[in-house]
Design a protein around this motif. Structure first.
Motif, PDB file in Angstrom:
ATOM      1  N   GLU A 181       0.849  -0.929  -0.043  1.00  0.00           N
ATOM      2  CA  GLU A 181      -0.145   0.380  -0.013  1.00  0.00           C
ATOM      3  C   GLU A 181       0.745   1.028   0.006  1.00  0.00           C
ATOM      4  O   GLU A 181       1.454   1.193   1.026  1.00  0.00           O
ATOM      5  N   ALA A 231       4.217   0.395   5.079  1.00  0.00           N
ATOM      6  CA  ALA A 231       3.414   1.077   3.598  1.00  0.00           C
ATOM      7  C   ALA A 231       3.963   2.188   3.493  1.00  0.00           C
ATOM      8  O   ALA A 231       5.021   2.646   4.359  1.00  0.00           O
ATOM      9  N   THR A 248      -3.077   4.414  -2.928  1.00  0.00           N
ATOM     10  CA  THR A 248      -3.937   2.723  -2.678  1.00  0.00           C
ATOM     11  C   THR A 248      -5.056   3.048  -1.870  1.00  0.00           C
ATOM     12  O   THR A 248      -5.616   3.052  -2.092  1.00  0.00           O
ATOM     13  N   ARG A 269      -8.936   3.096  -4.675  1.00  0.00           N
ATOM     14  CA  ARG A 269      -8.548   3.519  -3.755  1.00  0.00           C
ATOM     15  C   ARG A 269      -9.353   3.287  -2.478  1.00  0.00           C
ATOM     16  O   ARG A 269     -10.650   2.946  -3.081  1.00  0.00           O
ATOM     17  N   ARG A 271      -9.529  -3.860   1.640  1.00  0.00           N
ATOM     18  CA  ARG A 271      -9.375  -5.150   0.347  1.00  0.00           C
ATOM     19  C   ARG A 271      -9.153  -6.090   0.138  1.00  0.00           C
ATOM     20  O   ARG A 271      -9.039  -6.451  -0.747  1.00  0.00           O
TER      21      ARG A 271
END
Ligand code: CTP
Length: 410
Positions: free
Chosen positions: A189, A229, A269, A318, A397
């Motif tokens: 991410e 991330a 993202t 997103r 996700r």
């Protein structure tokens, strides 16, 4: 998380300093314990400077001050305090003592006294590593559940080539994090986090703003970075230092925050709008300082662009998270914002609740999701609340991935 790092005497002892730094980046508190021979290679001062804590070098405290009871039983206190013991570098001698239960210094005594998981990263001459005695000892440790980060092959300090070189700092850190349950589950991410207030100028010295401290947004940025991330933190003015390892963009006004978001949007993202964005701004800020006069002054304000709603309209894959800081009818307002802002999740908090909202170290949040989900959490430190929000992003996700897999299968 608290980790004791045992450093035993080998040329690779200097690499333990790098390991301290790496573990600290994960938010781990490191207590260094050095054997006598380790101090021949690196001074305790190096580790004390890095950790800001006293380095434990012997069983009975400062020899010049004489033995004392506190020092003599400190290994028990440390043993109970730590979540993990890592020995890096671990010499053949220290490994042998650990395997046989010999406790003749602080480190080996700590090993016997702790019930926390243990990670060992050996480093030594290739013949010593390959010796049947060492291999037997290593296998004994493995059999007891000790995680061994095997040494690497390469050129050794003694001039020989072969296995025995201390494993890389990343490999050791990974083993430690794995045993501590620190996951890098956000590695795929790129997260934009907005934080703090925005400021709208009335004139060159005065502005409209709000009480946001930025703590929730900075906590989110830090937590996301720790979980692997890539993080862009876009922040209005705060008193906080940006967390390590995040890309920091400093802004002042709502317009600047919007521009920064648009600039970084393409690679994001997930977007988490934790900023307390000013809803109104003066229509025409004065270019010169407004002078005091008699009577009333009326400020003419216009609404600022709704950054979140603008982004969510074209969000694609997103995941977009908004906040709702409310004083009343929290659930109702939060659900309405899910709709009006087209966000995937709204993090709602009642800023009037005890230990919640502006400038507190803690928060009391409820997560409302577009799939109808609603999850309330008790009061917790903002960094923990940040992790719960990131957990929700991951759940969404995974759910999204499963959905597309089913659609593809049809
Ligand atoms: N937000 C935004 N742009 C604005 C105002 C708010 O992107 N101009 C974002 C905030 O960062 C937050 C969410 O929208 O994630 C909700 O902010 P809030 O101020 O509570 O919502 P408003 O829409 O301004 O509603 P109200 O102030 O009327 O409650």
């Amino acid at each position: 998380m608290r980790v004791a790092l045992g450093v035993s005497g080998g040329v690779a002892a200097y690499k333990a300093a790098e390991l301290v730094r790496r573990l600290q980046q994960e938010g781990i508190d490191v207590q260094v314990v050095m054997t006598k021979s380790a101090q021949e290679f690196v001074t305790p001062l190096t580790f004390a400077a890095l950790t800001g804590q006293k380095v434990i070098t012997d069983m009975f405290g400062d020899e010049s001050a004489g033995a004392n009871v506190e020092s003599a039983i400190e290994h028990i206190a440390v043993a109970q305090r730590i979540d993990l013991l890592v020995v890096a570098p671990a010499t053949a001698n220290t490994i042998a003592k650990m395997a046989r239960g010999i406790a003749d210094d602080f480190l080996t005594t700590l090993y016997l006294a702790t019930t926390a998981p243990v990670v060992v990263a050996p480093a030594m001459n290739v013949n010593m590593w390959e010796h049947a005695a060492t291999q037997e000892n290593i296998n004994a440790l493995r059999g007891r559940g000790v995680h061994v980060v095997s040494p690497e092959e390469g050129y050794l300090a003694c001039g020989m080539t072969g296995a025995g070189r201390l494993a890389g700092v990343e490999a050791i850190a990974k083993a430690v994090c794995g045993r501590l349950g620190i996951e890098h589950d956000l590695e795929n991410e790129t997260v934009i986090v907005t934080a703090g207030p925005t400021c709208e100028d009335l004139d060159p010295v005065r502005y409209l703003t709000n009480r946001s401290s930025g703590k929730m947004g900075y906590g989110l940025a830090e937590a996301a970075a720790r979980r692997g991330a890539r993080v862009v933190l876009i922040s209005g003015p705060t008193r906080l230092d940006p967390p390590q390892g995040v890309e920091f963009v400093s802004v002042r006004s709502t317009e600047q925050m919007q521009a920064a978001l648009v600039e970084h949007l393409a690679r994001a993202t997930a977007i988490i709008m934790a900023a307390a964005v000013a809803d109104y701004r003066p229509i025409a800020p004065e270019t010169k300082k407004m002078k005091r006069g008699d009577g009333r002054v009326t400020l003419e304000l216009e609404s600022t662009p709704d950054i979140l709603a603008g982004i969510a309209r074209n969000k694609g894959e997103r995941i977009v998270v908004g906040f709702a800081a409310e004083t009343d009818h929290v659930a109702e307002h939060a659900r309405a914002k899910l709709e009006s802002k087209q966000a995937d999740v709204i993090v709602a908090n009642d800023v009037t609740a005890e230990g919640a909202g502006f400038d507190h170290e803690t928060n009391v949040i409820t997560l409302y999701s577009r799939d109808g989900g609603e999850k309330a959490f008790p009061r917790m430190p903002k960094i923990d609340a940040a992790h719960r929000i990131l957990d929700r992003i991951l759940e969404l996700r995974r759910a999204g991935r499963e959905l597309s897999a089913t659609q593809r299968a049809r």
